[in-house]
Each structure stands twice: as structure tokens, then as C-alpha cells.
Design a protein around this motif. Structure first.
Motif, PDB file in Angstrom:
ATOM      1  N   LEU A  82       0.785  -1.235   0.000  1.00  0.00           N
ATOM      2  CA  LEU A  82       0.000   0.000   0.000  1.00  0.00           C
ATOM      3  C   LEU A  82       0.816   1.285   0.000  1.00  0.00           C
ATOM      4  O   LEU A  82       0.441   2.263  -0.660  1.00  0.00           O
ATOM      5  CB  LEU A  82      -0.945  -0.001   1.210  1.00  0.00           C
ATOM      6  CG  LEU A  82      -2.000  -1.108   1.265  1.00  0.00           C
ATOM      7  CD1 LEU A  82      -2.833  -0.959   2.529  1.00  0.00           C
ATOM      8  CD2 LEU A  82      -2.888  -1.073   0.037  1.00  0.00           C
ATOM      9  N   GLU A  83       1.904   1.322   0.754  1.00  0.00           N
ATOM     10  CA  GLU A  83       2.646   2.581   0.907  1.00  0.00           C
ATOM     11  C   GLU A  83       3.061   3.238  -0.406  1.00  0.00           C
ATOM     12  O   GLU A  83       2.923   4.459  -0.551  1.00  0.00           O
ATOM     13  CB  GLU A  83       3.866   2.356   1.798  1.00  0.00           C
ATOM     14  CG  GLU A  83       3.536   2.407   3.284  1.00  0.00           C
ATOM     15  CD  GLU A  83       4.776   2.397   4.152  1.00  0.00           C
ATOM     16  OE1 GLU A  83       4.902   3.291   5.008  1.00  0.00           O
ATOM     17  OE2 GLU A  83       5.610   1.483   3.977  1.00  0.00           O
ATOM     18  N   PRO A  84       3.558   2.478  -1.409  1.00  0.00           N
ATOM     19  CA  PRO A  84       4.004   3.131  -2.643  1.00  0.00           C
ATOM     20  C   PRO A  84       2.889   3.823  -3.423  1.00  0.00           C
ATOM     21  O   PRO A  84       3.161   4.702  -4.238  1.00  0.00           O
ATOM     22  CB  PRO A  84       4.610   1.965  -3.447  1.00  0.00           C
ATOM     23  CG  PRO A  84       4.972   0.938  -2.432  1.00  0.00           C
ATOM     24  CD  PRO A  84       3.895   1.042  -1.399  1.00  0.00           C
ATOM     25  N   ILE A  85       1.626   3.428  -3.196  1.00  0.00           N
ATOM     26  CA  ILE A  85       0.529   3.991  -3.997  1.00  0.00           C
ATOM     27  C   ILE A  85      -0.530   4.703  -3.161  1.00  0.00           C
ATOM     28  O   ILE A  85      -1.503   5.206  -3.704  1.00  0.00           O
ATOM     29  CB  ILE A  85      -0.153   2.879  -4.834  1.00  0.00           C
ATOM     30  CG1 ILE A  85      -0.703   1.771  -3.918  1.00  0.00           C
ATOM     31  CG2 ILE A  85       0.794   2.311  -5.861  1.00  0.00           C
ATOM     32  CD1 ILE A  85      -1.526   0.719  -4.654  1.00  0.00           C
ATOM     33  N   TRP A  86      -0.325   4.768  -1.856  1.00  0.00           N
ATOM     34  CA  TRP A  86      -1.377   5.314  -0.995  1.00  0.00           C
ATOM     35  C   TRP A  86      -1.665   6.787  -1.275  1.00  0.00           C
ATOM     36  O   TRP A  86      -2.814   7.220  -1.244  1.00  0.00           O
ATOM     37  CB  TRP A  86      -1.013   5.129   0.477  1.00  0.00           C
ATOM     38  CG  TRP A  86      -2.156   5.408   1.402  1.00  0.00           C
ATOM     39  CD1 TRP A  86      -2.347   6.514   2.171  1.00  0.00           C
ATOM     40  CD2 TRP A  86      -3.296   4.570   1.627  1.00  0.00           C
ATOM     41  NE1 TRP A  86      -3.522   6.409   2.868  1.00  0.00           N
ATOM     42  CE2 TRP A  86      -4.129   5.226   2.549  1.00  0.00           C
ATOM     43  CE3 TRP A  86      -3.680   3.324   1.147  1.00  0.00           C
ATOM     44  CZ2 TRP A  86      -5.330   4.679   3.002  1.00  0.00           C
ATOM     45  CZ3 TRP A  86      -4.863   2.775   1.591  1.00  0.00           C
ATOM     46  CH2 TRP A  86      -5.679   3.450   2.498  1.00  0.00           C
ATOM     47  N   THR A  87      -0.625   7.561  -1.550  1.00  0.00           N
ATOM     48  CA  THR A  87      -0.832   8.986  -1.814  1.00  0.00           C
ATOM     49  C   THR A  87      -0.994   9.291  -3.294  1.00  0.00           C
ATOM     50  O   THR A  87      -1.691  10.233  -3.659  1.00  0.00           O
ATOM     51  CB  THR A  87       0.338   9.813  -1.251  1.00  0.00           C
ATOM     52  OG1 THR A  87       1.572   9.331  -1.813  1.00  0.00           O
ATOM     53  CG2 THR A  87       0.392   9.699   0.259  1.00  0.00           C
ATOM     54  N   SER A  88      -0.358   8.497  -4.159  1.00  0.00           N
ATOM     55  CA  SER A  88      -0.439   8.770  -5.597  1.00  0.00           C
ATOM     56  C   SER A  88      -1.712   8.206  -6.217  1.00  0.00           C
ATOM     57  O   SER A  88      -2.258   8.771  -7.171  1.00  0.00           O
ATOM     58  CB  SER A  88       0.780   8.188  -6.317  1.00  0.00           C
ATOM     59  OG  SER A  88       0.859   6.782  -6.140  1.00  0.00           O
ATOM     60  N   LYS A  89      -2.200   7.092  -5.679  1.00  0.00           N
ATOM     61  CA  LYS A  89      -3.412   6.453  -6.205  1.00  0.00           C
ATOM     62  C   LYS A  89      -4.302   6.044  -5.030  1.00  0.00           C
ATOM     63  O   LYS A  89      -4.516   4.853  -4.786  1.00  0.00           O
ATOM     64  CB  LYS A  89      -3.056   5.230  -7.040  1.00  0.00           C
ATOM     65  CG  LYS A  89      -2.152   5.519  -8.240  1.00  0.00           C
ATOM     66  CD  LYS A  89      -1.798   4.241  -8.984  1.00  0.00           C
ATOM     67  CE  LYS A  89      -0.900   4.528 -10.178  1.00  0.00           C
ATOM     68  NZ  LYS A  89      -0.524   3.281 -10.895  1.00  0.00           N
ATOM     69  N   PRO A  90      -4.807   7.008  -4.280  1.00  0.00           N
ATOM     70  CA  PRO A  90      -5.536   6.683  -3.047  1.00  0.00           C
ATOM     71  C   PRO A  90      -6.766   5.810  -3.252  1.00  0.00           C
ATOM     72  O   PRO A  90      -7.033   4.927  -2.448  1.00  0.00           O
ATOM     73  CB  PRO A  90      -5.912   8.062  -2.489  1.00  0.00           C
ATOM     74  CG  PRO A  90      -5.859   8.985  -3.666  1.00  0.00           C
ATOM     75  CD  PRO A  90      -4.765   8.463  -4.533  1.00  0.00           C
ATOM     76  N   GLU A  91      -7.518   6.064  -4.315  1.00  0.00           N
ATOM     77  CA  GLU A  91      -8.725   5.269  -4.534  1.00  0.00           C
ATOM     78  C   GLU A  91      -8.373   3.822  -4.853  1.00  0.00           C
ATOM     79  O   GLU A  91      -8.965   2.878  -4.320  1.00  0.00           O
ATOM     80  CB  GLU A  91      -9.544   5.873  -5.678  1.00  0.00           C
ATOM     81  CG  GLU A  91     -10.933   5.254  -5.825  1.00  0.00           C
ATOM     82  CD  GLU A  91     -11.803   5.472  -4.597  1.00  0.00           C
ATOM     83  OE1 GLU A  91     -12.569   4.556  -4.241  1.00  0.00           O
ATOM     84  OE2 GLU A  91     -11.700   6.557  -3.983  1.00  0.00           O
ATOM     85  N   THR A  92      -7.388   3.640  -5.728  1.00  0.00           N
ATOM     86  CA  THR A  92      -6.938   2.286  -6.071  1.00  0.00           C
ATOM     87  C   THR A  92      -6.372   1.589  -4.849  1.00  0.00           C
ATOM     88  O   THR A  92      -6.677   0.420  -4.583  1.00  0.00           O
ATOM     89  CB  THR A  92      -5.861   2.340  -7.168  1.00  0.00           C
ATOM     90  OG1 THR A  92      -6.425   2.910  -8.355  1.00  0.00           O
ATOM     91  CG2 THR A  92      -5.339   0.945  -7.499  1.00  0.00           C
ATOM     92  N   ALA A  93      -5.540   2.298  -4.091  1.00  0.00           N
ATOM     93  CA  ALA A  93      -4.922   1.713  -2.899  1.00  0.00           C
ATOM     94  C   ALA A  93      -5.975   1.301  -1.877  1.00  0.00           C
ATOM     95  O   ALA A  93      -5.874   0.229  -1.262  1.00  0.00           O
ATOM     96  CB  ALA A  93      -3.951   2.714  -2.277  1.00  0.00           C
ATOM     97  N   SER A  94      -6.997   2.124  -1.702  1.00  0.00           N
ATOM     98  CA  SER A  94      -8.058   1.807  -0.748  1.00  0.00           C
ATOM     99  C   SER A  94      -8.822   0.549  -1.159  1.00  0.00           C
ATOM    100  O   SER A  94      -9.152  -0.295  -0.330  1.00  0.00           O
ATOM    101  CB  SER A  94      -9.012   2.995  -0.640  1.00  0.00           C
ATOM    102  OG  SER A  94     -10.049   2.714   0.273  1.00  0.00           O
ATOM    103  N   ARG A  95      -9.091   0.430  -2.444  1.00  0.00           N
ATOM    104  CA  ARG A  95      -9.797  -0.758  -2.927  1.00  0.00           C
ATOM    105  C   ARG A  95      -8.935  -2.010  -2.780  1.00  0.00           C
ATOM    106  O   ARG A  95      -9.438  -3.084  -2.430  1.00  0.00           O
ATOM    107  CB  ARG A  95     -10.207  -0.562  -4.383  1.00  0.00           C
ATOM    108  CG  ARG A  95     -11.321   0.475  -4.552  1.00  0.00           C
ATOM    109  CD  ARG A  95     -11.693   0.674  -5.999  1.00  0.00           C
ATOM    110  NE  ARG A  95     -12.766   1.658  -6.144  1.00  0.00           N
ATOM    111  CZ  ARG A  95     -13.253   2.078  -7.291  1.00  0.00           C
ATOM    112  NH1 ARG A  95     -12.758   1.600  -8.427  1.00  0.00           N
ATOM    113  NH2 ARG A  95     -14.230   2.961  -7.326  1.00  0.00           N
ATOM    114  N   ILE A  96      -7.650  -1.866  -3.055  1.00  0.00           N
ATOM    115  CA  ILE A  96      -6.747  -3.009  -2.895  1.00  0.00           C
ATOM    116  C   ILE A  96      -6.718  -3.449  -1.437  1.00  0.00           C
ATOM    117  O   ILE A  96      -6.755  -4.642  -1.133  1.00  0.00           O
ATOM    118  CB  ILE A  96      -5.330  -2.635  -3.373  1.00  0.00           C
ATOM    119  CG1 ILE A  96      -5.326  -2.484  -4.901  1.00  0.00           C
ATOM    120  CG2 ILE A  96      -4.311  -3.686  -2.938  1.00  0.00           C
ATOM    121  CD1 ILE A  96      -4.030  -1.940  -5.452  1.00  0.00           C
TER     122      ILE A  96
END
Length: 366
Positions: A157-171
Motif C-alpha cells: 500500500l505505501e508506494p501507492i497510498w498517496t499517488s493512487k488513493p482510490e486504487t490503494a483503498s480498494r486493494i
């Protein structure tokens, strides 16, 4: 004195062709089937019950190897242990251990296979496969599911939490439900390392705060109560429609096209038919007291079959009417659809309801 053990010879075992049971002594027998195949059995009596334990086929298991195994089983019997039951227990333990060693990817694919039949949205199904393959499998796909911990989840999650928050949340949500499924199936134990409330919320910034920095389509849930007070002071069908939309967490077109025949006054229920839903199936919305109050107000002004009628005869309100209302109120930087995101963030950060319940409330396919 006749030998009671080791009656057979390696040569005799090799040459014997006649079907039958040939005793080597000490409970060990060579069994020759009518078809000519040969195998070893250990016949014993324990607690008044006679049983056979297979020791393997010949020549895969030699006479010497069969005798060694027979000696081991005789020691079990002397200790009061039933060799057949002991073998069953050992196999069950081995199977349980193998199941506990099942990988995350195997669990994920099993979960998807058992649930995707109920996913009518092809895009949703494709997203599940794509996000797991892209972000999750490379890191924990081959890892035993019982070994997945918080550090692994954070690595994803950390690599994408701020750049792709919606995707990261769903993952994160998908990892959580897969691990929950694995726990119910007995493949892992303990707390779920992908759980947000009370766990990951201490390690990652809330998705709502991240999204606020990225764009302003959604109003932070903490600001929604003040917005609702201002909205309630507005007059007109557009104001009541927007208020109803926020209270029911529905999509804009679902609210604007709502008709009176969809309302069950006695049960306090609004049923949106599948023909108007993104997922293609009926969506039932329990009506809160404020939502019911709005309906009562609109019923007094009933013009046509639409709850929120538009300026044109026989037509509902347009989406533009809600956007124009937001602009007049000084909130032109947000969208009506953004209130669904506000609702989702509020559920995740301020309630103990599972993520699946929030997704169902939003009519998202799981």
C-alpha cells in the motif's frame, strides 16, 4: 521348530504368481490379486477387531522394507495404538498442514471464483483480477496466506497510498476480505493485518485527507454537517433533491429519476429497480427520518410521477440544476457524486461497520 517370522524369501516373492495371501509371519502378508499385482498388508487384531493396513505394492516396497514397516506397526500395537487410525490421524494432520501452507494467490483465486458469479459488472470483475495481479501477487502471491502480516500489507500500500488513493483503498479492502475468507476456511488465524479501523489507520493517512490534497470533488465528511445546515435553508426542488441524495448516499441519476411508485411508506423503504441501477439489480434504501420528511414535503407538492420534478412537463430535475445550486451556495468546487465518497470515508473512519456493508449501502458490487 517352524519359523513364525520371515517365512518368505525374496526369490519366492518374486516368482509366486498364484493369487492368494501368503504369510511372512509377524502379521505381514503378501497379497497377490487375480490380475497378478502384488502388495503387502499388515493384518492385526486389536480390541477384538481384525484390520488390514496396506504397506505398499511390490516391487516398489521390497520384502525387507515391508518387514521393517511391519516391525514398526507391531510396536504401535504393543503400545495400544491402532496403526490404521494412527495413519488416518497422520494424514489428516499432513493435510491440515498443507492447507495452512496454501498461498495468498491460491486463496485469492478461490475467493474470486466463489464470488464472481454474483458480480454482474464485468468492469468490477476485471478490476479485481487486474489490481491483484499488478499490485498484490508480486509481493505476497507466493507467500503462505498464514504468514501474511502488516509489513507485507504496508509494502503493497505505501508506494501507492498517496499517488493512487482510490486504487490503494480498494486493494486494501480486497486483501482484507481475502484474508478474512482464509481465516474462516481455517488457513490462517489471528487478527486481519489489512483491517483499517484500529490498525492501518494508525499507519496511513485517511484516504479522505489524501484525496483532499489531490482534488476537491468530494467534501470532507467532517464538513458535511455544516453544509447540510446551509442546504436546509435553501428553497426549491433542487435543494430538496440534493439533501435527499446526501441522506441516501445514492447516485445523482438514481435520486433525480426517483418516482413515487418506488416508495414503500409503510416499511419506510425506497426500492430502486435494477433497470436504473449501475449493477443491474434492485437496490433497497432504508429511509431515515430526515429522508422521509423530505418525501412528505415533496408529496404535498406532487406534480407528476417523479419525486423531484423538473421545469419541463413530465420530466425530472436535471443534473445541471444541482450543480448550479452548489455554485450558488459557494461550493462549486465539489460534485454531487462526491458526497458518496464523503459517506464512504465517514463509515471507514467513524463507525465500526465492515467495509462490505458500506459498499452495499453504496450499491457497489462486491
Amino acid at each position: 521348530m517352524a519359523r513364525t517370522k520371515h517365512r518368505l524369501t525374496a526369490k519366492a516373492v518374486e516368482n509366486q504368481k498364484k493369487p492368494g495371501l501368503y504369510a511372512d509371519g509377524g502379521n505381514l502378508h503378501l497379497r497377490i490379486a487375480p490380475g497378478g499385482s502384488k502388495g503387502w498388508i499388515f493384518r492385526f487384531t486389536l480390541a477384538g477387531r481384525t484390520r488390514d493396513a496396506g504397506l505398499g505394492s511390490y516391487p516398489s516396497v521390497s520384502l525387507a522394507e515391508a518387514r521393517d514397516e511391519a516391525e514398526r506397526l507391531r510396536k504401535q500395537i504393543a503400545a495400544g495404538i491402532d496403526p490404521v487410525e494412527a495413519r488416518k490421524s497422520q494424514r489428516a494432520a499432513s493435510q491440515a498442514e498443507a492447507e495452512r501452507a496454501i498461498t495468498f494467490e491460491q486463496c485469492a483465486k478461490a475467493y474470486v471464483a466463489s464470488h464472481e458469479a454474483g458480480w454482474k459488472n464485468d468492469k468490477h470483475r476485471a478490476q479485481w483480477h487486474a489490481t491483484l495481479k499488478t499490485y498484490v501477487y508480486p509481493i505476497i502471491g507466493r507467500l503462505p496466506v498464514k504468514a501474511v502480516d502488516t509489513s507485507h500489507v504496508m509494502q503493497i500500500l505505501e508506494p501507492i497510498w498517496t499517488s493512487k488513493p482510490e486504487t490503494a483503498s480498494r486493494i486494501r479492502g480486497r486483501i482484507e476480505v481475502i484474508l478474512s475468507w482464509a481465516k474462516v476456511r481455517g488457513y490462517r488465524a489471528g487478527e486481519n493485518p489489512a483491517q483499517w479501523r484500529g490498525h492501518l489507520d494508525h499507519l496511513l493517512p485517511a484516504k479522505g485527507r489524501v484525496r483532499k490534497v489531490v482534488h476537491h470533488a468530494a467534501l470532507p465528511y467532517s464538513e458535511v454537517p455544516a453544509f447540510m445546515k446551509v442546504l436546509r435553508q435553501q428553497v426549491g426542488f433542487s435543494a430538496r433533491a440534493l439533501e435527499f441524495l446526501i441522506l441516501t448516499a445514492t447516485r445523482t441519476n438514481e435520486t433525480l429519476n426517483a418516482s413515487w411508485d418506488e416508495i414503500d411508506w409503510d416499511r419506510g423503504l425506497w426500492t430502486i429497480p435494477g433497470s436504473r441501477m449501475k449493477a443491474g439489480k434492485d437496490h433497497r434504501v432504508p429511509l431515515s427520518s430526515p429522508a422521509s420528511t423530505i418525501l412528505s414535503e415533496m408529496a404535498e407538492l406532487k406534480i407528476n410521477e417523479f419525486i423531484f420534478p423538473g421545469a419541463k412537463l413530465g420530466r425530472p430535475l436535471s443534473q445541471m440544476s444541482l450543480l448550479m445550486l452548489l455554485r450558488r451556495m459557494g461550493y462549486g468546487y465539489i460534485t454531487t457524486h462526491g458526497f458518496r465518497s464523503s459517506f464512504r470515508d465517514w463509515v471507514a473512519e467513524c463507525t465500526t461497520f465492515p467495509g462490505e456493508v458500506a459498499e452495499l449501502a453504496l450499491a457497489h458490487t462486491m
